[in-house]
Design a protein around this motif. Structure first.
Motif, PDB file in Angstrom:
ATOM      1  N   MET A   1      18.698 -13.161  13.581  1.00 16.49           N
ATOM      2  CA  MET A   1      20.092 -12.882  13.895  1.00 16.49           C
ATOM      3  C   MET A   1      20.618 -11.731  13.043  1.00 16.49           C
ATOM      4  SD  MET A   1      23.383 -15.422  13.754  1.00 16.49           S
ATOM      5  CE  MET A   1      23.427 -15.520  11.983  1.00 16.49           C
ATOM      6  N   THR A   2      21.447 -10.914  13.643  1.00 15.42           N
ATOM      7  CA  THR A   2      22.165  -9.877  12.905  1.00 15.42           C
ATOM      8  C   THR A   2      23.657 -10.162  13.031  1.00 15.42           C
ATOM      9  OG1 THR A   2      22.286  -8.403  14.817  1.00 15.42           O
ATOM     10  CG2 THR A   2      20.382  -8.142  13.364  1.00 15.42           C
ATOM     11  N   THR A   3      24.415  -9.629  12.104  1.00 13.49           N
ATOM     12  CA  THR A   3      25.856  -9.810  12.116  1.00 13.49           C
ATOM     13  C   THR A   3      26.519  -8.453  12.236  1.00 13.49           C
ATOM     14  OG1 THR A   3      25.668 -11.777  10.737  1.00 13.49           O
ATOM     15  CG2 THR A   3      27.822 -10.704  10.809  1.00 13.49           C
ATOM     16  N   SER A   4      27.496  -8.353  13.110  1.00  9.86           N
ATOM     17  CA  SER A   4      28.235  -7.109  13.306  1.00  9.86           C
ATOM     18  C   SER A   4      29.723  -7.406  13.233  1.00  9.86           C
ATOM     19  CB  SER A   4      27.934  -6.493  14.674  1.00  9.86           C
ATOM     20  OG  SER A   4      26.570  -6.205  14.803  1.00  9.86           O
ATOM     21  N   TYR A   5      30.483  -6.466  12.706  1.00  9.68           N
ATOM     22  CA  TYR A   5      31.938  -6.566  12.693  1.00  9.68           C
ATOM     23  C   TYR A   5      32.481  -5.777  13.875  1.00  9.68           C
ATOM     24  CZ  TYR A   5      36.785  -5.696  11.534  1.00  9.68           C
ATOM     25  OH  TYR A   5      38.144  -5.607  11.601  1.00  9.68           O
ATOM     26  N   ALA A   6      33.488  -6.309  14.535  1.00 11.15           N
ATOM     27  CA  ALA A   6      34.148  -5.580  15.622  1.00 11.15           C
ATOM     28  C   ALA A   6      35.652  -5.807  15.521  1.00 11.15           C
ATOM     29  CB  ALA A   6      33.641  -6.054  16.980  1.00 11.15           C
ATOM     30  N   ASN A   7      36.418  -4.736  15.723  1.00  5.08           N
ATOM     31  CA  ASN A   7      37.864  -4.880  15.826  1.00  5.08           C
ATOM     32  C   ASN A   7      38.351  -4.437  17.206  1.00  5.08           C
ATOM     33  OD1 ASN A   7      37.796  -2.095  15.612  1.00  5.08           O
ATOM     34  ND2 ASN A   7      38.791  -2.001  13.618  1.00  5.08           N
ATOM     35  N   VAL A   8      37.382  -4.184  18.103  1.00  2.00           N
ATOM     36  CA  VAL A   8      37.672  -3.847  19.494  1.00  2.00           C
ATOM     37  C   VAL A   8      36.674  -4.596  20.376  1.00  2.00           C
ATOM     38  CG1 VAL A   8      37.748  -2.005  21.219  1.00  2.00           C
ATOM     39  CG2 VAL A   8      38.483  -1.538  18.879  1.00  2.00           C
ATOM     40  N   ALA A   9      37.156  -5.174  21.454  1.00  2.00           N
ATOM     41  CA  ALA A   9      36.283  -5.843  22.414  1.00  2.00           C
ATOM     42  C   ALA A   9      36.770  -5.523  23.818  1.00  2.00           C
ATOM     43  CB  ALA A   9      36.290  -7.349  22.194  1.00  2.00           C
ATOM     44  N   ASN A  10      35.830  -5.446  24.734  1.00  2.78           N
ATOM     45  CA  ASN A  10      36.161  -5.195  26.128  1.00  2.78           C
ATOM     46  C   ASN A  10      35.224  -6.024  26.993  1.00  2.78           C
ATOM     47  OD1 ASN A  10      37.315  -4.165  28.418  1.00  2.78           O
ATOM     48  ND2 ASN A  10      36.866  -2.035  27.966  1.00  2.78           N
ATOM     49  N   VAL A  11      35.641  -6.330  28.191  1.00  3.48           N
ATOM     50  CA  VAL A  11      34.849  -7.155  29.098  1.00  3.48           C
ATOM     51  C   VAL A  11      34.755  -6.459  30.437  1.00  3.48           C
ATOM     52  CG1 VAL A  11      34.677  -9.406  30.239  1.00  3.48           C
ATOM     53  CG2 VAL A  11      35.683  -9.245  27.953  1.00  3.48           C
ATOM     54  N   GLY A  12      33.564  -6.467  30.998  1.00  3.83           N
ATOM     55  CA  GLY A  12      33.342  -5.928  32.336  1.00  3.83           C
ATOM     56  C   GLY A  12      32.527  -6.923  33.137  1.00  3.83           C
ATOM     57  N   MET A  13      32.413  -6.696  34.429  1.00  2.00           N
ATOM     58  CA  MET A  13      31.652  -7.633  35.257  1.00  2.00           C
ATOM     59  C   MET A  13      31.025  -6.931  36.444  1.00  2.00           C
ATOM     60  SD  MET A  13      34.341  -9.679  37.546  1.00  2.00           S
ATOM     61  CE  MET A  13      34.308  -8.983  39.181  1.00  2.00           C
ATOM     62  N   SER A  14      29.989  -7.559  36.936  1.00  2.00           N
ATOM     63  CA  SER A  14      29.398  -7.174  38.211  1.00  2.00           C
ATOM     64  C   SER A  14      29.210  -8.480  38.984  1.00  2.00           C
ATOM     65  CB  SER A  14      28.056  -6.461  38.001  1.00  2.00           C
ATOM     66  OG  SER A  14      27.086  -7.374  37.529  1.00  2.00           O
ATOM     67  N   GLN A  15      28.547  -8.422  40.097  1.00  2.00           N
ATOM     68  CA  GLN A  15      28.362  -9.621  40.912  1.00  2.00           C
ATOM     69  C   GLN A  15      27.574 -10.694  40.166  1.00  2.00           C
ATOM     70  OE1 GLN A  15      26.668  -8.867  44.739  1.00  2.00           O
ATOM     71  NE2 GLN A  15      26.300 -11.014  45.176  1.00  2.00           N
ATOM     72  N   ASP A  16      26.614 -10.284  39.344  1.00  2.00           N
ATOM     73  CA  ASP A  16      25.699 -11.233  38.726  1.00  2.00           C
ATOM     74  C   ASP A  16      25.856 -11.426  37.227  1.00  2.00           C
ATOM     75  OD1 ASP A  16      24.422 -11.627  41.213  1.00  2.00           O
ATOM     76  OD2 ASP A  16      23.237  -9.812  40.888  1.00  2.00           O
ATOM     77  N   GLU A  17      26.753 -10.665  36.577  1.00  2.00           N
ATOM     78  CA  GLU A  17      26.832 -10.770  35.131  1.00  2.00           C
ATOM     79  C   GLU A  17      28.219 -10.401  34.607  1.00  2.00           C
ATOM     80  OE1 GLU A  17      23.668  -8.051  34.266  1.00  2.00           O
ATOM     81  OE2 GLU A  17      25.044  -6.376  33.999  1.00  2.00           O
ATOM     82  N   VAL A  18      28.486 -10.883  33.405  1.00  2.00           N
ATOM     83  CA  VAL A  18      29.693 -10.536  32.676  1.00  2.00           C
ATOM     84  C   VAL A  18      29.234  -9.863  31.391  1.00  2.00           C
ATOM     85  CG1 VAL A  18      31.779 -11.414  31.542  1.00  2.00           C
ATOM     86  CG2 VAL A  18      30.962 -12.485  33.648  1.00  2.00           C
TER      87      VAL A  18
END
Length: 108
Positions: A35-52
């Motif tokens: 496992m690795t750990t990452s910091y994020a202060n921005v997140a976005n979400v996208g989708m297609s027919q088969d995945e998010v």
């Protein structure tokens, strides 16, 4: 990691396996050796027919000047819609618990 975090993480895994195959009693063990750990202060979400897809990154532009900001994307996580739905439900419960705990602290 706190006990609360362990419980919440375990809940995600059990709900993810149950969401994918129906209700089952499955013991889930997390192997964090790679496992690795990452910091994020921005997140976005996208989708297609088969995945998010979840995109995570960092905005290092404090007090941006102009009309452009560059976000350094660091991670993309792709989930099936069923797992994304289960993750969303678990995240909502965890945030509700977080809000409850913060309200208790503020009241003291």
């Amino acid at each position: 990691m706190t006990e609360d975090n362990k419980d919440s993480t375990g809940d995600v895994a059990s709900r993810m396996s149950a969401g994918a195959t129906g209700a089952r009693d499955v013991k889930v063990r997390f192997d964090d050796a790679k496992m690795t750990t990452s910091y994020a202060n921005v997140a976005n979400v996208g989708m297609s027919q088969d995945e998010v897809s979840f995109l995570f990154g960092v905005n290092r532009t404090w007090g941006a000047v102009g009309d452009s900001v560059t976000i350094e994307l660091s991670n993309r996580v792709i989930l099936t819609p069923a797992v994304a739905r289960s993750f969303s439900e678990t995240l909502q419960r965890v945030l509700a618990e977080y809000d409850r705990q913060m309200a208790e602290r503020a009241a003291k």
